[in-house]
Design an enzyme around this catalytic site. Structure first.
Site, short mmCIF file in Angstrom:
data_model
loop_
_atom_site.label_atom_id
_atom_site.label_comp_id
_atom_site.label_asym_id
_atom_site.label_seq_id
_atom_site.Cartn_x
_atom_site.Cartn_y
_atom_site.Cartn_z
N LYS A 113 -2.81 55.65 32.52
CA LYS A 113 -2.21 54.92 33.64
C LYS A 113 -2.22 55.83 34.86
O LYS A 113 -2.22 57.06 34.72
CB LYS A 113 -0.76 54.55 33.30
CG LYS A 113 -0.26 53.33 34.02
CD LYS A 113 -0.74 52.05 33.37
CE LYS A 113 -0.25 50.82 34.08
NZ LYS A 113 -0.56 49.61 33.30
P1 NAD Z 1 1.80 42.59 41.27
O1 NAD Z 1 1.99 43.70 42.23
O2 NAD Z 1 0.68 41.65 41.46
O3 NAD Z 1 3.14 41.75 41.15
C1 NAD Z 1 4.39 42.32 40.90
C2 NAD Z 1 5.46 41.31 41.25
O4 NAD Z 1 6.73 41.85 40.90
C3 NAD Z 1 5.51 40.96 42.73
O5 NAD Z 1 5.85 39.60 42.89
C4 NAD Z 1 6.65 41.84 43.24
O6 NAD Z 1 7.26 41.34 44.41
C5 NAD Z 1 7.58 41.78 42.04
N1 NAD Z 1 8.55 42.88 42.01
C6 NAD Z 1 8.35 44.17 42.35
N2 NAD Z 1 9.50 44.85 42.22
C7 NAD Z 1 10.42 43.96 41.78
C8 NAD Z 1 11.80 44.06 41.45
N3 NAD Z 1 12.45 45.22 41.54
N4 NAD Z 1 12.42 42.93 41.02
C9 NAD Z 1 11.75 41.77 40.92
N5 NAD Z 1 10.46 41.62 41.21
C10 NAD Z 1 9.81 42.70 41.64
O7 NAD Z 1 1.71 43.30 39.82
P2 NAD Z 1 1.10 42.70 38.48
O8 NAD Z 1 -0.28 43.22 38.34
O9 NAD Z 1 1.37 41.24 38.42
O10 NAD Z 1 1.98 43.46 37.38
C11 NAD Z 1 3.25 42.97 36.95
C12 NAD Z 1 3.60 43.55 35.59
O11 NAD Z 1 2.57 43.20 34.65
C13 NAD Z 1 3.69 45.08 35.52
O12 NAD Z 1 4.64 45.44 34.56
C14 NAD Z 1 2.31 45.49 35.03
O13 NAD Z 1 2.30 46.77 34.42
C15 NAD Z 1 2.06 44.37 34.03
N6 NAD Z 1 0.66 44.15 33.69
C16 NAD Z 1 -0.28 43.89 34.65
C17 NAD Z 1 -1.59 43.64 34.28
C18 NAD Z 1 -2.64 43.26 35.28
O14 NAD Z 1 -3.75 42.91 34.85
N7 NAD Z 1 -2.38 43.27 36.57
C19 NAD Z 1 -1.94 43.69 32.93
C20 NAD Z 1 -0.97 43.94 31.96
C21 NAD Z 1 0.34 44.16 32.36
#
Ligand code: NAD
Length: 424
Positions: A113
Site C-alpha cells: 500500500k
Molecule cells: P474515494 O476517495 O473514491 O472515496 C472515499 C469516500 O469516503 C469519499 O466519498 C469521501 O468523501 C469519504 N470520506 C472520507 N473521509 C471520510 C470520513 N471521515 N467520514 C465519512 N466519509 C469519508 O475512495 P475509494 O477508492 O472509494 O475507497 C474507499 C474505501 O474502499 C477505502 O477504505 C479503500 O481502501 C477501500 N477500497 C478501495 C478500492 C478501490 O478500488 N478504489 C478497492 C478496495 C477497497
C-alpha cells in the site's frame, strides 16, 4: 525460540488492530512460531519527501510512503491513498490486509500500500499532477510490473494513475502500462475496473442476502462514503432492485426513506465536489448513518468506524465492508455475540477491485484486451470461488466469517514463505 525484534515504526491503533487479527488467525490455525513474525510484519518500506511548487510560488514538502508487506508470492499489489490523516502505520496495516486479500482470492500477488499525507481537495489540478508525478519519480526503483503494482485508493483516481504511468514510462524509456492499474481505458485500463470494487461488494451482498432469505428487491441500503467504491456499490445494489436510503461523504450524509436519486447525487457531486447541502433527503451525520435501520450497511470510507460502542446500536441485517478495516476488533466481538447481523469481511467483500486490477495487468502484459462482459463474468467466478471457500472454512472450524477469510489468506502466504525457505 522465535521473537520479533520490532521497532515502533508502524505503531498505531490501526496497525495494532491488523496485528491482533493476525495473531488470532495464527492461533486458530496453529501457525508454527517460526513462521509467524515473518508472515506478519511488512517486508520493507520507503518514506519520501515530495516538494511541490504551489500556485503562489512557495514550495510545500509532502511526506509519502510505500509499504511492501509480502513479495513471496508475486509482485506486491495495493492502492495509493492521498489523505490528510495518512500515517505509516495505517499504510502498513492496509498493506497487510492486501496480502491476505490477494492470497484469499488466489491471485499471484503479494500485498502493498502507498500513501501521501495531503488533502487532495486543497490542491489545484497542476499541484496534484506535480505531487503524483513526484511520488512516482521517487518510487521508480521500488515499484514495477514485476515488483510492485500500485492502484487507486482513497483520494486517488484514474487520472492520477495516468500521470504515474507516464512518469514511470518516461523513466524506463518505453510504455510500461502494467506498472499501475486503475488507468483510463485509453492507456490500457480495463473495461469494468472503475466499477469493479463496488460491483463486487454488491454482487456478494446480493449473494449473502439470498442465503439469508432476504430478497434484494425488498432490501434497503445505507452507504457510508459515496466515493468510487460507495457510489458503485449503491448503483449496483439499486440496479439489483434494492432501495438506497442513505449516502454520505466526509462532509456528512443524506437520508431519504423513499430512496435517494443516485444520478442526481452524482451530478451534484460533479458540480459541487461534496454532498454538503444536497437536497435529496434529510441531513444525517456519518455516525447517525451507521445506526439507521436498513437491510445492508456498506461502510465504504475509512477504517475503524464501527466500534464496540456503536456496534450494539446497529440496526442492519448485513454489513458489507467496502472499506478496508471499517470494523474494530472490539466491534467484531460485539457483532459475534449478536446473532442478528451477518458480515462480509473486507478482504473478501472489496476484493473485486484487486481482481479486476489483476485482469488489467494481465491484459497489459499480453497486449490483448477483453470485453466488459468477459471481465464481469471472470470477476463473478472468482468472487464465487473465494466466498465458497470462506463458507467451507467457516463451517469446518466454526469460525466467524472474518476469521475464516483471514485464516485462508494467511495460511497461503505462510505456506509460500515456508516453501521458499529462508535466504540464505
Ligand atoms: P474515494 O476517495 O473514491 O472515496 C472515499 C469516500 O469516503 C469519499 O466519498 C469521501 O468523501 C469519504 N470520506 C472520507 N473521509 C471520510 C470520513 N471521515 N467520514 C465519512 N466519509 C469519508 O475512495 P475509494 O477508492 O472509494 O475507497 C474507499 C474505501 O474502499 C477505502 O477504505 C479503500 O481502501 C477501500 N477500497 C478501495 C478500492 C478501490 O478500488 N478504489 C478497492 C478496495 C477497497
Amino acid at each position: 525460540m522465535s521473537k520479533a525484534i520490532v521497532s515502533s515504526l508502524y505503531d498505531s491503533d490501526v496497525f495494532r488492530m491488523a496485528c491482533r487479527q493476525f495473531d488470532k488467525a495464527a492461533d486458530a490455525i496453529n501457525l508454527p512460531e517460526s513462521l509467524r513474525d515473518r508472515t506478519k510484519y511488512p517486508r520493507r518500506c520507503l518514506a519520501v519527501s515530495l516538494p511541490v511548487r504551489r500556485r503562489d510560488g512557495s514550495v510545500t514538502v509532502f511526506e509519502g510512503y510505500r509499504v511492501q508487506h509480502n513479495l513471496s508470492t508475486g509482485p506486491s499489489k495495493g492502492g495509493i491513498r492521498f489523505h490528510q490523516d495518512v500515517t505509516l502505520g495505517e499504510v502498513a496495516a492496509l498493506a497487510m490486509w492486501m496480502s491476505w486479500k490477494t492470497s484469499l482470492v488466489g491471485l499471484p500477488y503479494g500485498g502493498a500500500k502507498g500513501g501521501v499525507i495531503v488533502d487532495p481537495n486543497q490542491l489545484t489540478e497542476s499541484e496534484l499532477e506535480h505531487l503524483s508525478r513526484r511520488y512516482m519519480q521517487e518510487m521508480v526503483n521500488f515499484v514495477g510490473p514485476q515488483v510492485d503494482v500500485p492502484a487507486p485508493d482513497v483520494g486517488t483516481n484514474e487520472r492520477i494513475m495516468a500521470w504515474m504511468m507516464d512518469t514511470y514510462s518516461n523513466h524506463v524509456g518505453h510504455v510500461a502500462s502494467a506498472v499501475v492499474t486503475g488507468k483510463p481505458i485509453a492507456l490500457g485500463g480495463s473495461e469494468g475496473r472503475r466499477e469493479a470494487t463496488g460491483a463486487g461488494v454488491a454482487y456478494l451482498a446480493r449473494k449473502y442476502l439470498e442465503k439469508m432469505k432476504l430478497p434484494v428487491s425488498k432490501a434497503t441500503v445505507a452507504v457510508q462514503g459515496f466515493g468510487n467504491v460507495g457510489s458503485e456499490t449503491a448503483l449496483a445494489l439499486r440496479n439489483y432492485g434494492a432501495k438506497v436510503i442513505a449516502i454520505s461523504d466526509y462532509t456528512g450524509g443524506v437520508y431519504n426513506p423513499k430512496g435517494i436519486n443516485l444520478e442526481k447525487a452524482l451530478a451534484y457531486l460533479r458540480s459541487q465536489r461534496v454532498l454538503l447541502d444536497f437536497d435529496g433527503g434529510e441531513p444525517v451525520t456519518n455516525e447517525q448513518l451507521l445506526e439507521l435501520k436498513c437491510t445492508v450497511l456498506a461502510p465504504c470510507a475509512l477504517e475503524r468506524v464501527i466500534t464496540d460502542q456503536n456496534a450494539k446500536r446497529l440496526r442492519c441485517r448485513l454489513i458489507a465492508e467496502g472499506a478496508n478495516g471499517p470494523t474494530t476488533n472490539g466491534a467484531d466481538r460485539v457483532l459475534e455475540q449478536r446473532d442478528d447481523i451477518e458480515l462480509i469481511p473486507d478482504v473478501l467483500c472489496n476484493s473485486g477491485g484487486v481482481i479486476v486490477s489483476y485482469f488489467e495487468w494481465l491484459q497489459n502484459l499480453s497486449n490483448y484486451y477483453w470485453t466488459r462482459d468477459e471481465v464481469l463474468k471472470k470477476l463473478h467466478a472468482m468472487l464465487d470461488r473465494a466466498s465458497d471457500a470462506v463458507e467451507v472454512q467457516q463451517r469446518k472450524f466454526k469460525f466467524s466469517r472474518r476469521l475464516a477469510a483471514l485464516t485462508l489468506g494467511i495460511q497461503r502466504v505462510a505456506d509460500a514463505k515456508q516453501s521458499r525457505g529462508l535466504f540464505p
